[in-house]
Write a protein that holds these residues in place. Structure first.
Motif, PDB file in Angstrom:
ATOM      1  N   ALA A  88      -2.031 -15.809 -33.623  1.00 38.66           N
ATOM      2  CA  ALA A  88      -2.404 -14.527 -34.241  1.00 38.66           C
ATOM      3  C   ALA A  88      -2.367 -13.424 -33.178  1.00 38.66           C
ATOM      4  O   ALA A  88      -1.844 -12.331 -33.413  1.00 38.66           O
ATOM      5  CB  ALA A  88      -3.787 -14.621 -34.873  1.00 38.66           C
ATOM      6  N   ARG A  89      -2.869 -13.747 -31.966  1.00 41.63           N
ATOM      7  CA  ARG A  89      -2.821 -12.751 -30.873  1.00 41.63           C
ATOM      8  C   ARG A  89      -1.379 -12.457 -30.497  1.00 41.63           C
ATOM      9  O   ARG A  89      -0.994 -11.310 -30.294  1.00 41.63           O
ATOM     10  CB  ARG A  89      -3.577 -13.280 -29.645  1.00 41.63           C
ATOM     11  CG  ARG A  89      -5.104 -13.130 -29.753  1.00 41.63           C
ATOM     12  CD  ARG A  89      -5.794 -13.321 -28.403  1.00 41.63           C
ATOM     13  NE  ARG A  89      -5.499 -14.603 -27.777  1.00 41.63           N
ATOM     14  CZ  ARG A  89      -6.144 -15.754 -28.072  1.00 41.63           C
ATOM     15  NH1 ARG A  89      -7.101 -15.773 -28.973  1.00 41.63           N
ATOM     16  NH2 ARG A  89      -5.812 -16.859 -27.437  1.00 41.63           N
TER      17      ARG A  89
ATOM     18  N   GLN B  84       3.502  -8.922 -30.601  1.00 39.68           N
ATOM     19  CA  GLN B  84       4.887  -8.850 -31.074  1.00 39.68           C
ATOM     20  C   GLN B  84       5.093  -7.661 -32.025  1.00 39.68           C
ATOM     21  O   GLN B  84       6.015  -6.877 -31.866  1.00 39.68           O
ATOM     22  CB  GLN B  84       5.205 -10.165 -31.822  1.00 39.68           C
ATOM     23  CG  GLN B  84       6.665 -10.409 -32.067  1.00 39.68           C
ATOM     24  CD  GLN B  84       7.351 -11.015 -30.849  1.00 39.68           C
ATOM     25  OE1 GLN B  84       6.706 -11.286 -29.837  1.00 39.68           O
ATOM     26  NE2 GLN B  84       8.647 -11.177 -30.928  1.00 39.68           N
ATOM     27  N   ASP B  85       4.201  -7.537 -33.000  1.00 31.98           N
ATOM     28  CA  ASP B  85       4.313  -6.465 -33.992  1.00 31.98           C
ATOM     29  C   ASP B  85       4.197  -5.094 -33.330  1.00 31.98           C
ATOM     30  O   ASP B  85       4.922  -4.161 -33.678  1.00 31.98           O
ATOM     31  CB  ASP B  85       3.237  -6.622 -35.072  1.00 31.98           C
ATOM     32  CG  ASP B  85       3.522  -7.813 -35.996  1.00 31.98           C
ATOM     33  OD1 ASP B  85       4.653  -8.355 -35.919  1.00 31.98           O
ATOM     34  OD2 ASP B  85       2.632  -8.197 -36.773  1.00 31.98           O
ATOM     35  N   ALA B  86       3.281  -4.979 -32.371  1.00 30.07           N
ATOM     36  CA  ALA B  86       3.093  -3.702 -31.674  1.00 30.07           C
ATOM     37  C   ALA B  86       4.359  -3.338 -30.904  1.00 30.07           C
ATOM     38  O   ALA B  86       4.795  -2.183 -30.897  1.00 30.07           O
ATOM     39  CB  ALA B  86       1.906  -3.796 -30.720  1.00 30.07           C
ATOM     40  N   GLU B  87       4.971  -4.355 -30.288  1.00 31.56           N
ATOM     41  CA  GLU B  87       6.207  -4.109 -29.526  1.00 31.56           C
ATOM     42  C   GLU B  87       7.339  -3.640 -30.442  1.00 31.56           C
ATOM     43  O   GLU B  87       8.059  -2.708 -30.130  1.00 31.56           O
ATOM     44  CB  GLU B  87       6.641  -5.379 -28.794  1.00 31.56           C
ATOM     45  CG  GLU B  87       5.885  -5.576 -27.490  1.00 31.56           C
ATOM     46  CD  GLU B  87       6.335  -6.837 -26.765  1.00 31.56           C
ATOM     47  OE1 GLU B  87       7.306  -7.461 -27.205  1.00 31.56           O
ATOM     48  OE2 GLU B  87       5.692  -7.185 -25.758  1.00 31.56           O
ATOM     49  N   VAL B  88       7.470  -4.314 -31.570  1.00 25.74           N
ATOM     50  CA  VAL B  88       8.535  -3.966 -32.515  1.00 25.74           C
ATOM     51  C   VAL B  88       8.358  -2.529 -33.011  1.00 25.74           C
ATOM     52  O   VAL B  88       9.319  -1.766 -33.112  1.00 25.74           O
ATOM     53  CB  VAL B  88       8.572  -4.960 -33.701  1.00 25.74           C
ATOM     54  CG1 VAL B  88       9.461  -4.445 -34.820  1.00 25.74           C
ATOM     55  CG2 VAL B  88       9.050  -6.329 -33.228  1.00 25.74           C
TER      56      VAL B  88
ATOM     57  N   GLU C 126       4.364 -16.452 -36.522  1.00 26.49           N
ATOM     58  CA  GLU C 126       4.307 -15.936 -37.889  1.00 26.49           C
ATOM     59  C   GLU C 126       3.479 -16.865 -38.785  1.00 26.49           C
ATOM     60  O   GLU C 126       2.744 -16.407 -39.652  1.00 26.49           O
ATOM     61  CB  GLU C 126       5.720 -15.818 -38.489  1.00 26.49           C
ATOM     62  CG  GLU C 126       6.625 -14.773 -37.849  1.00 26.49           C
ATOM     63  CD  GLU C 126       6.235 -13.332 -38.187  1.00 26.49           C
ATOM     64  OE1 GLU C 126       5.396 -13.118 -39.074  1.00 26.49           O
ATOM     65  OE2 GLU C 126       6.766 -12.424 -37.527  1.00 26.49           O
ATOM     66  N   THR C 127       3.630 -18.155 -38.578  1.00 23.66           N
ATOM     67  CA  THR C 127       2.963 -19.087 -39.492  1.00 23.66           C
ATOM     68  C   THR C 127       1.497 -19.335 -39.120  1.00 23.66           C
ATOM     69  O   THR C 127       0.645 -19.416 -39.993  1.00 23.66           O
ATOM     70  CB  THR C 127       3.684 -20.455 -39.519  1.00 23.66           C
ATOM     71  OG1 THR C 127       3.572 -21.070 -38.241  1.00 23.66           O
ATOM     72  CG2 THR C 127       5.148 -20.292 -39.872  1.00 23.66           C
ATOM     73  N   GLN C 128       1.210 -19.433 -37.821  1.00 24.79           N
ATOM     74  CA  GLN C 128      -0.173 -19.655 -37.363  1.00 24.79           C
ATOM     75  C   GLN C 128      -0.794 -20.894 -38.005  1.00 24.79           C
ATOM     76  O   GLN C 128      -1.979 -20.910 -38.315  1.00 24.79           O
ATOM     77  CB  GLN C 128      -1.034 -18.405 -37.623  1.00 24.79           C
ATOM     78  CG  GLN C 128      -0.471 -17.170 -36.925  1.00 24.79           C
ATOM     79  CD  GLN C 128      -1.097 -15.866 -37.408  1.00 24.79           C
ATOM     80  OE1 GLN C 128      -2.215 -15.864 -37.880  1.00 24.79           O
ATOM     81  NE2 GLN C 128      -0.379 -14.783 -37.265  1.00 24.79           N
TER      82      GLN C 128
END
Lengths: 204, 204
Positions: free
Chosen positions: A17-18, A23-27, B102-104
């Motif tokens: 999750a971290r 990853q999302d912030a980078e994208v 993504e899946t966690q």
């Protein structure tokens, strides 16, 4: 697989999750779209092969692809035959006359490189083409068959939506500077060292 | 290109003749033919792309190719679409459920990896197939979704004429030991650092 206990699963979930948040912030920070100048260099395998893989990806998205072979005229027969399946969506120009140690004729090599570069410029100007592969251009530049200043300038001045891939070892610093993406293929282990010969489907 | 004087041309010719002699002698020493275990690893671009380029080469020689995607289920859509052009000569299995962050869900990831490995073994046993791409298998091994001992053993026991390509960063030492050809893709310069986003035809 053994039983996975709940603690381990929870730790994994938290970690991932971290990672996803990072990853999302980078994208989200990346917003620019542009045609890339990509250089695949280094002594390892996969420089041209990765370029042809990219061609496949482009073709899968319905784009057209241009290929200019600067040096190894006799190679890539497998890829060439396979890409013919895509008809006129692939434009293939073979200008090189084999490896430079095969021809042993400087003037002929220079003339071949100049013809290839002219073809490259024509493909780069063709607005129906989304990707141009300049295969082994680095070799032609290394032997000064073509002036690096002119080549780098033309690549930098490419259409904003055109991707170009340059392959070959010993890429010139000036080209690396102009590039958006540079990958060095490093040789870790090679089957030739174990006496295995070049095989159909692998080397050609 | 300026005028090339005769001395320079002669020097070039001699140098290239010596190089050709070395090259020819090296080629003559290599006599073994065998299906290779190829590993494309490292942090740079082109690991999977080079594998798909190799698929193209195999297809160009009339061979059949199998692909198992261990992790990134949602990616490679371009390559997948392009390879569909070759009909049943390409067998594509997407078992991964996206990146692991993504899946966690560890248990789900392990189950997906196990299903993918089972598919991989089936493709490796299919004698009509000349090349099997085990895409991102290294990721599944790194997170211990699959036991490296079993995987390495099965790859070493492959049919003598079968080529296998394993991709993904952080390849395990045991896999490198089993491999015939290992290339590390090194990141020299990346457009993401300049704010350029993932683009169709380049990253996916």
């Amino acid at each position: 697989m053994n039983e996975i206990d709940e603690t381990k699963a929870a730790r994994h979930r938290d970690k991932m999750a971290r990672r996803k948040a990072v990853q999302d912030a980078e994208v989200a920070q990346k917003t620019v779209e542009k045609g890339l100048l990509i250089v695949n260099t280094g002594p390892g395998k996969g420089k041209s092969t990765a370029a042809f893989g990219l061609a496949l990806r482009m073709l899968g998205h319905g784009r057209r692809v241009g290929v200019v072979q600067f040096i190894k005229g006799a190679w890539h027969t497998g890829e060439k035959d396979a890409l013919e399946t895509f008809g006129d969506r692939v434009v293939w120009r073979t200008m090189g006359e084999g490896f430079t140690w095969e021809t042993q004729d400087l003037a002929r090599d220079v003339a071949a490189a100049e013809r290839a570069w002219k073809e490259a410029l024509a493909l780069m100007a063709d607005e129906t083409i989304g990707l141009v592969i300049l295969d082994e251009l680095n070799i032609a530049l290394r032997y000064d068959y073509l002036p690096i200043d002119d080549v780098a300038q033309a690549l930098l001045a490419r259409r904003p939506d055109l991707h170009c891939v340059v392959t070959g070892r010993n890429a010139k610093p000036q080209l690396l500077e102009a590039a958006d993406l540079v990958t060095e293929m490093t040789l870790v282990k090679h089957h030739f060292a174990a006496g295995v010969k070049a095989q159909q489907g692998i080397e050609f």
